[in-house]
Design a protein around this motif. Structure first.
Motif, PDB file in Angstrom:
ATOM      1  N   HIS A 128       4.976  14.220  -6.877  1.00 26.73           N
ATOM      2  CA  HIS A 128       3.664  14.636  -6.488  1.00 26.73           C
ATOM      3  C   HIS A 128       2.807  13.430  -6.336  1.00 26.73           C
ATOM      4  O   HIS A 128       2.970  12.760  -6.904  1.00 26.73           O
ATOM      5  N   LEU A 129       2.198  13.504  -4.882  1.00 26.66           N
ATOM      6  CA  LEU A 129       1.252  12.353  -4.555  1.00 26.66           C
ATOM      7  C   LEU A 129      -0.053  12.429  -5.206  1.00 26.66           C
ATOM      8  O   LEU A 129      -0.503  13.527  -5.174  1.00 26.66           O
ATOM      9  N   SER A 130      -0.578  11.319  -5.757  1.00 22.62           N
ATOM     10  CA  SER A 130      -2.096  11.206  -6.174  1.00 22.62           C
ATOM     11  C   SER A 130      -2.729  10.118  -6.011  1.00 22.62           C
ATOM     12  O   SER A 130      -2.500   9.136  -5.665  1.00 22.62           O
ATOM     13  N   ASP A 131      -3.983  10.059  -6.089  1.00 21.90           N
ATOM     14  CA  ASP A 131      -4.768   8.694  -5.953  1.00 21.90           C
ATOM     15  C   ASP A 131      -4.624   8.318  -4.587  1.00 21.90           C
ATOM     16  O   ASP A 131      -4.594   6.934  -4.553  1.00 21.90           O
ATOM     17  N   HIS A 182      -1.322   3.056   3.582  1.00 19.06           N
ATOM     18  CA  HIS A 182      -1.685   4.299   2.538  1.00 19.06           C
ATOM     19  C   HIS A 182      -1.184   3.622   1.206  1.00 19.06           C
ATOM     20  O   HIS A 182       0.025   3.259   0.975  1.00 19.06           O
ATOM     21  N   SER A 183      -2.121   3.652   0.161  1.00 20.04           N
ATOM     22  CA  SER A 183      -1.908   3.270  -1.110  1.00 20.04           C
ATOM     23  C   SER A 183      -2.028   4.477  -2.122  1.00 20.04           C
ATOM     24  O   SER A 183      -2.888   5.372  -1.855  1.00 20.04           O
ATOM     25  N   LEU A 184      -1.011   4.753  -2.855  1.00 21.44           N
ATOM     26  CA  LEU A 184      -0.837   6.029  -3.615  1.00 21.44           C
ATOM     27  C   LEU A 184      -0.236   5.853  -4.956  1.00 21.44           C
ATOM     28  O   LEU A 184       0.633   4.851  -5.068  1.00 21.44           O
ATOM     29  N   VAL A 195       3.420   3.000  -8.323  1.00 23.13           N
ATOM     30  CA  VAL A 195       2.298   2.618  -7.314  1.00 23.13           C
ATOM     31  C   VAL A 195       2.909   2.218  -6.208  1.00 23.13           C
ATOM     32  O   VAL A 195       3.896   1.334  -6.071  1.00 23.13           O
ATOM     33  N   ALA A 196       2.638   2.933  -4.968  1.00 21.64           N
ATOM     34  CA  ALA A 196       3.439   2.922  -3.783  1.00 21.64           C
ATOM     35  C   ALA A 196       2.222   2.321  -2.610  1.00 21.64           C
ATOM     36  O   ALA A 196       1.042   2.934  -2.615  1.00 21.64           O
ATOM     37  N   THR A 197       2.922   1.597  -1.637  1.00 17.50           N
ATOM     38  CA  THR A 197       1.932   1.264  -0.408  1.00 17.50           C
ATOM     39  C   THR A 197       3.115   1.380   0.781  1.00 17.50           C
ATOM     40  O   THR A 197       4.116   1.178   0.550  1.00 17.50           O
TER      41      THR A 197
END
Length: 141
Positions: A71-74, A86-88, A107-109
């Motif tokens: 689930h992706l957020s922020d 995209h930072s998420l 934390v992904a980029t």
């Protein structure tokens, strides 16, 4: 190059996470640029460079039997004509195999480039999210 065209970086990102959840190697690699300068860094892992090395790593991950629900957020997205960053946060639930039921946040980029064949991923970098900071010196109201 695959016949699949991603009209926007968001389309490429959606396809990336769908392929990740399905553990579908061919769908995953359709998202990636076939450029030898692509890089992938999983939390705590080494930097993988080049299409072949990235592909082999995803193949090994998908063979493990673990399946991830993400689930992706922020999300924060910065886009230009040719590149998008995209930072998420990836909120991950592990299903199957060792670690069943484990929840973690990464934390992904993700970096995308517009090509003649649509948007393609150049970089996926995931790092463990730090634990939330609990401040004890501030009174709770």
């Amino acid at each position: 190059m695959s016949g699949r065209i991603f009209a926007t970086p968001q389309d490429a990102e959606a396809a990336f996470y769908e392929a990740l959840e399905r553990a579908d190697l061919e769908a995953m690699m359709e998202v990636w640029s076939e450029d030898e300068d692509v890089s992938c860094i999983h939390p705590g892992g080494p930097r993988l460079t080049g299409f072949a090395q990235v592909r082999e790593n995803w193949a090994q991950m998908f063979k493990s039997g673990q399946r991830l629900q993400v689930h992706l957020s922020d999300q924060v997205m910065v886009s230009g004509l040719m590149h998008a960053v995209h930072s998420l946060h990836e909120n991950v639930l592990v299903r199957g195999g060792p670690g069943e039921g484990t929840r973690t946040t990464v934390v992904a980029t993700n970096v995308y480039q517009r090509t003649g064949d649509g948007w393609r991923m150049l970089l996926h970098h995931g790092s463990p999210a730090p634990a939330p900071v609990v401040r004890r010196d501030v009174p709770v109201e």
